[in-house]
Design a protein around this motif. Sequence first.
Motif, short mmCIF file in Angstrom:
data_model
loop_
_atom_site.label_atom_id
_atom_site.label_comp_id
_atom_site.label_asym_id
_atom_site.label_seq_id
_atom_site.Cartn_x
_atom_site.Cartn_y
_atom_site.Cartn_z
N GLN A 231 0.81 -0.98 0.04
CA GLN A 231 -0.05 0.08 -0.03
C GLN A 231 1.00 1.20 -0.04
OE1 GLN A 231 -2.77 0.80 3.46
NE2 GLN A 231 -4.20 1.86 2.04
N LEU A 232 1.93 1.19 0.78
CA LEU A 232 2.73 2.45 0.69
C LEU A 232 3.48 2.58 -0.61
CD1 LEU A 232 4.63 1.82 4.38
CD2 LEU A 232 2.70 3.69 3.63
N GLU A 233 3.78 1.70 -1.14
CA GLU A 233 4.20 1.62 -2.67
C GLU A 233 3.49 2.48 -3.47
OE1 GLU A 233 5.97 -1.09 -6.11
OE2 GLU A 233 5.48 -1.94 -4.41
N ALA A 234 2.17 1.80 -3.43
CA ALA A 234 0.90 2.55 -4.32
C ALA A 234 0.98 3.99 -3.87
CB ALA A 234 -0.03 1.49 -4.10
N ILE A 235 0.83 4.39 -2.53
CA ILE A 235 0.80 5.66 -2.34
C ILE A 235 1.57 6.72 -2.87
CG2 ILE A 235 0.28 7.41 -0.17
CD1 ILE A 235 -0.65 4.84 1.41
N ALA A 236 3.02 6.25 -2.75
CA ALA A 236 4.08 6.91 -3.21
C ALA A 236 3.96 7.24 -4.60
CB ALA A 236 5.51 6.18 -2.78
N GLY A 237 3.58 6.22 -5.42
CA GLY A 237 3.44 6.14 -6.87
C GLY A 237 2.26 7.13 -7.24
N ALA A 238 1.03 7.10 -6.37
CA ALA A 238 -0.05 7.99 -6.63
C ALA A 238 0.47 9.51 -6.38
CB ALA A 238 -1.29 7.71 -5.62
N ALA A 239 1.19 9.78 -5.42
CA ALA A 239 1.71 11.03 -4.94
C ALA A 239 2.22 11.78 -5.98
CB ALA A 239 2.43 11.00 -3.70
N GLU A 240 3.33 10.95 -6.60
CA GLU A 240 3.98 11.08 -7.93
C GLU A 240 3.23 11.47 -8.90
OE1 GLU A 240 7.24 9.25 -10.79
OE2 GLU A 240 7.27 8.61 -8.75
N ASP A 241 2.06 10.91 -9.43
CA ASP A 241 1.22 10.78 -10.38
C ASP A 241 0.37 12.10 -10.13
OD1 ASP A 241 2.39 8.56 -11.50
OD2 ASP A 241 0.67 7.37 -10.72
N SER A 242 0.14 12.43 -9.04
CA SER A 242 -1.03 13.36 -9.11
C SER A 242 -0.69 14.70 -8.59
CB SER A 242 -2.00 12.87 -7.64
OG SER A 242 -1.11 13.05 -6.41
N GLY A 243 0.70 14.78 -8.10
CA GLY A 243 1.18 15.94 -7.58
C GLY A 243 0.82 16.54 -6.27
N ALA A 244 0.06 15.90 -5.65
CA ALA A 244 -0.30 16.33 -4.31
C ALA A 244 0.88 16.05 -3.27
CB ALA A 244 -1.63 15.17 -3.79
N GLU A 245 0.80 16.96 -2.31
CA GLU A 245 1.70 16.64 -1.30
C GLU A 245 1.43 15.91 -0.13
OE1 GLU A 245 2.45 20.73 0.39
OE2 GLU A 245 3.05 21.48 -1.61
N VAL A 246 1.76 14.59 -0.36
CA VAL A 246 1.38 13.43 0.51
C VAL A 246 2.04 13.12 1.71
CG1 VAL A 246 0.77 10.85 0.50
CG2 VAL A 246 0.06 12.33 -1.53
N SER A 247 1.23 13.02 3.08
CA SER A 247 1.75 12.38 4.19
C SER A 247 0.89 11.08 4.40
CB SER A 247 1.51 13.45 5.36
OG SER A 247 1.98 14.65 5.03
N VAL A 248 1.50 10.31 5.17
CA VAL A 248 0.90 8.91 5.43
C VAL A 248 0.66 8.89 6.76
CG1 VAL A 248 0.75 6.56 5.24
CG2 VAL A 248 1.66 8.16 3.17
N MET A 249 -0.47 8.63 7.41
CA MET A 249 -0.73 8.13 8.74
C MET A 249 -1.37 6.64 9.02
SD MET A 249 -3.86 10.67 10.02
CE MET A 249 -5.47 10.68 9.19
N ALA A 250 -0.95 6.01 10.19
CA ALA A 250 -1.66 4.95 10.62
C ALA A 250 -2.73 4.81 11.54
CB ALA A 250 -0.48 3.97 11.22
N PRO A 251 -3.86 4.31 11.57
CA PRO A 251 -4.93 4.16 12.51
C PRO A 251 -4.46 3.27 13.72
CG PRO A 251 -5.44 2.78 10.52
CD PRO A 251 -4.19 3.14 10.34
N MET A 252 -5.32 3.52 14.72
CA MET A 252 -5.33 2.49 15.92
C MET A 252 -3.82 2.32 16.42
SD MET A 252 -8.11 1.60 17.03
CE MET A 252 -7.84 0.22 17.90
N VAL A 253 -3.05 3.44 16.52
CA VAL A 253 -1.81 3.49 17.24
C VAL A 253 -2.11 3.23 18.79
CG1 VAL A 253 0.29 4.09 17.55
CG2 VAL A 253 -0.68 3.90 15.18
N ALA A 254 -1.28 2.72 19.57
CA ALA A 254 -1.54 2.69 20.99
C ALA A 254 -0.21 3.20 21.78
CB ALA A 254 -1.86 1.19 21.57
N THR A 255 0.98 2.77 21.18
CA THR A 255 2.01 3.06 21.88
C THR A 255 3.11 3.98 21.04
OG1 THR A 255 3.17 0.91 21.11
CG2 THR A 255 1.86 0.83 23.17
N VAL A 256 4.33 4.43 21.63
CA VAL A 256 5.47 4.88 20.99
C VAL A 256 6.00 3.95 20.04
CG1 VAL A 256 7.47 6.22 21.27
CG2 VAL A 256 5.74 6.44 23.05
#
Length: 415
Positions: A231-256
């Motif tokens: 999924q991260l590989e696909a997101i990185a490719g979509a950021a390149e294709d779209s020109g959007a300034e993409v950040s990524v975050m994860a759901p359901m994180v409990a700890t450092v």
Amino acid sequence: RDVRDRLVAELLGIAPPGVPELASPSVLVARDLAPADTAGLDPAKVLALVTEEGGPTSHTAILARALGIPAVVAVRGLLSWDAQALAVDGDAGTVEIADPSAPVVTATKAQLADWNGTGATSDGHRVKVYGNVGSPADAQAAADAGAEGVGLFRTEFCYLDASDEPSVAEQRAAYTAVLSPFRGKPVIVRTLDAGADKPLAFLSPEAEPNPALGVRGLRVAFDRPEVLDRQLEAIAGAAEDSGAEVSVMAPMVATVEEAAWFAERVRAAGIARAGVMIEIPAAALSAREILEAVDFVSVGTNDLAQYTFAADRQLGAVAKLNDPWQPGLLRLLKLIGDAAKATGKPAGVCGEAAADPRLALVLTGLGLTSLSMNAPAIRTVGASLATATLAECEALAEAASATSDPAAARAAARP
């Protein structure tokens, strides 16, 4: 249950369950609605929606907001009312029996809002106003409403009808279609939030006695890291294709430790900015340490309230506990805002609380730096922010947090 009832109706050759055809614009009253029924409502015919069950952060309520339909849920005893007409205020959460001979009056704050398109308090303190999206149509609606970017792109909507995991190329194309309206603008992509109420067939999840407390969100990736990496590989490719300034975050994180593990994988995929959602009270209590491991955090107030008050967000009987004005929740949010100030890193809100124009001022006063919501609320919230200074927002936040119940918190934050 909704799918079951539709299958049975098809087999019996009878009309399927759902909302009857409305002859004229009406207030729709129901015990509850399936999300499929809500998604199919015509805002031109349904002036407002009132249900006896459900909660303010249930998926039915969220879909109603996305459609711009005023909705009040968990009205106990509603179906026993003897009424020909109702007056509904979706902002205040009130429903009253009305005179059926009175003229029909409809207004939304979005229609009344005057906003210049830049999220800021009246003295220039920036609070970015973003959109929540899950499809290309959502993204275009948010862009048309003036969103400064996307604070939550729910990627699981690209997976829900898939019996097999979509390929990297398929994911890349799907994400690009959503990101494209925001070329040159910030977009925060949430990685797959599967499990609990969003099971995915290709992950073959085992039955769990309490799925909301089970393997969901980022926890799926601990067992199947290759799914996250693709999924991260696909997101990185979509950021390149779209020109959007993409950040990524994860759901359901409990700890450092979980936050640091995710950030390392994101950066290894070539994506510069990694963040996490704060939906679990433990993460709120460790917000400062988590922010030292990632670049930003975003608060999912729907789940944070559910887990803080041990109250199922879909259940009408405990809906009051999931009120985003609960002082206990506001105090948790202040911990996150304080952590953002201490670390100099952003902390946004992408839960339903961000769509409340008055609560937006309180969230700003608590130290949150961005607010993300469905398209119909964007202009309203942007206009609301411009009515108060940062000092006034801080005073409202302090007053609301010092109360003992949601009604008192709302009263304390009134102008």
